[in-house]
Design a protein around this motif. Structure first.
Motif, PDB file in Angstrom:
ATOM      1  N   ASP A   1      -8.492 -16.930  -8.051  1.00 48.54           N
ATOM      2  CA  ASP A   1      -7.918 -16.031  -9.222  1.00 48.54           C
ATOM      3  C   ASP A   1      -6.583 -15.534  -8.499  1.00 48.54           C
ATOM      4  OD1 ASP A   1      -7.626 -14.637 -11.533  1.00 48.54           O
ATOM      5  OD2 ASP A   1      -7.700 -12.945 -10.017  1.00 48.54           O
ATOM      6  N   PRO A   2      -5.543 -15.540  -9.009  1.00 45.39           N
ATOM      7  CA  PRO A   2      -4.312 -15.125  -8.331  1.00 45.39           C
ATOM      8  C   PRO A   2      -4.412 -13.763  -7.987  1.00 45.39           C
ATOM      9  CG  PRO A   2      -3.367 -16.621  -9.941  1.00 45.39           C
ATOM     10  CD  PRO A   2      -5.034 -16.577 -10.083  1.00 45.39           C
ATOM     11  N   GLN A   3      -4.745 -12.918  -9.079  1.00 46.09           N
ATOM     12  CA  GLN A   3      -4.672 -11.504  -8.730  1.00 46.09           C
ATOM     13  C   GLN A   3      -5.750 -11.026  -7.745  1.00 46.09           C
ATOM     14  OE1 GLN A   3      -6.272  -9.286 -11.993  1.00 46.09           O
ATOM     15  NE2 GLN A   3      -5.177  -7.195 -11.522  1.00 46.09           N
ATOM     16  N   ALA A   4      -6.865 -11.646  -7.567  1.00 50.41           N
ATOM     17  CA  ALA A   4      -8.030 -11.351  -6.656  1.00 50.41           C
ATOM     18  C   ALA A   4      -7.297 -11.874  -5.354  1.00 50.41           C
ATOM     19  CB  ALA A   4      -9.299 -12.269  -6.866  1.00 50.41           C
ATOM     20  N   LEU A   5      -6.800 -12.991  -5.197  1.00 54.51           N
ATOM     21  CA  LEU A   5      -6.364 -13.374  -3.607  1.00 54.51           C
ATOM     22  C   LEU A   5      -5.035 -12.464  -3.331  1.00 54.51           C
ATOM     23  CD1 LEU A   5      -6.261 -17.376  -4.325  1.00 54.51           C
ATOM     24  CD2 LEU A   5      -7.642 -16.023  -3.081  1.00 54.51           C
ATOM     25  N   ILE A   6      -4.234 -12.132  -4.171  1.00 63.12           N
ATOM     26  CA  ILE A   6      -3.309 -11.260  -3.838  1.00 63.12           C
ATOM     27  C   ILE A   6      -3.814  -9.911  -3.291  1.00 63.12           C
ATOM     28  CG2 ILE A   6      -1.195 -10.150  -4.517  1.00 63.12           C
ATOM     29  CD1 ILE A   6      -0.626 -12.666  -6.281  1.00 63.12           C
ATOM     30  N   TYR A   7      -4.542  -9.451  -4.211  1.00 56.74           N
ATOM     31  CA  TYR A   7      -5.086  -8.128  -3.869  1.00 56.74           C
ATOM     32  C   TYR A   7      -5.770  -7.955  -2.400  1.00 56.74           C
ATOM     33  CZ  TYR A   7      -4.277  -6.139  -8.570  1.00 56.74           C
ATOM     34  OH  TYR A   7      -3.860  -5.489  -9.632  1.00 56.74           O
ATOM     35  N   SER A   8      -6.481  -9.198  -2.300  1.00 56.60           N
ATOM     36  CA  SER A   8      -7.202  -9.136  -0.769  1.00 56.60           C
ATOM     37  C   SER A   8      -6.073  -9.298   0.248  1.00 56.60           C
ATOM     38  CB  SER A   8      -7.927 -10.513  -0.790  1.00 56.60           C
ATOM     39  OG  SER A   8      -8.997 -10.599  -1.686  1.00 56.60           O
ATOM     40  N   ALA A   9      -5.151 -10.119  -0.281  1.00 57.96           N
ATOM     41  CA  ALA A   9      -4.123 -10.362   1.121  1.00 57.96           C
ATOM     42  C   ALA A   9      -3.192  -9.280   1.323  1.00 57.96           C
ATOM     43  CB  ALA A   9      -3.240 -11.744   0.786  1.00 57.96           C
ATOM     44  N   VAL A  10      -3.180  -8.724   0.272  1.00 52.86           N
ATOM     45  CA  VAL A  10      -1.906  -7.265   0.439  1.00 52.86           C
ATOM     46  C   VAL A  10      -2.913  -6.269   1.272  1.00 52.86           C
ATOM     47  CG1 VAL A  10      -1.414  -5.289  -0.683  1.00 52.86           C
ATOM     48  CG2 VAL A  10      -0.637  -7.470  -1.419  1.00 52.86           C
TER      49      VAL A  10
END
Length: 161
Positions: free
Chosen positions: A145-154
């Motif tokens: 999921d783009p949102q989950a991946l981005i939140y984790s990376a950030v």
């Protein structure tokens, strides 16, 4: 059959104005490029639905609950508190945390807000409301999921505002 092609000048003008994107825009793009184009490029945003308005109210109640121990009124918000830290136990700096993150090679930053960050529990929470749990993402879906991946990376790269 006539195939519509985007006007190069329109694309060029839009790219000059494009200054950021968001996890939700990336999810929309992944799901339906035409819908993304209509919303993000043509600006064809619809007013928020009643469900979206309720989701916003639930988010606001949960923020007040977490930071200031205010009681929840909405039944969904009340039910969600069972899965959250105790009322009033979260510093405002860990609620609705803004971020701006530029992945390597990207032309613009990805901007957004993370609903709740619990550093001591190594957990990111994104409040979601739904009329039916069949719309909930599975663990497997969250892995892509783009949102989950981005939140984790950030969070991992400390790209928080």
């Amino acid at each position: 059959m006539h195939i519509l092609r985007p006007c190069p000048r329109l694309i060029e003008n839009w790219l000059m104005m494009w200054n950021s994107t968001s996890p939700s825009q990336l999810s929309t793009f992944t799901d339906c490029k035409r819908k993304w184009w209509r919303i993000s490029v043509n600006g064809e945003r619809q007013p928020p639905s009643l469900s979206a308005q309720r989701g916003t109210r639930v988010h606001e109640e949960l923020e007040q609950y977490l930071m200031y121990a205010r009681d929840t009124v909405d039944g969904t918000a009340s039910a969600m508190t069972r899965h959250l830290p105790p009322a009033g136990s979260i510093e405002p700096a860990h609620v609705e945390v803004g971020f701006s993150f530029v992945p390597s090679g990207w032309p613009v930053p990805i901007r957004g807000r993370i609903d709740l960050i619990e550093l001591e529990n190594n957990r990111i929470t994104d409040h979601k409301t739904t009329s039916n749990l069949k719309w909930s993402k599975s663990k497997e879906e969250l892995l892509n999921d783009p949102q989950a991946l981005i939140y984790s990376a950030v969070t991992l790269l400390n790209g928080l505002d």
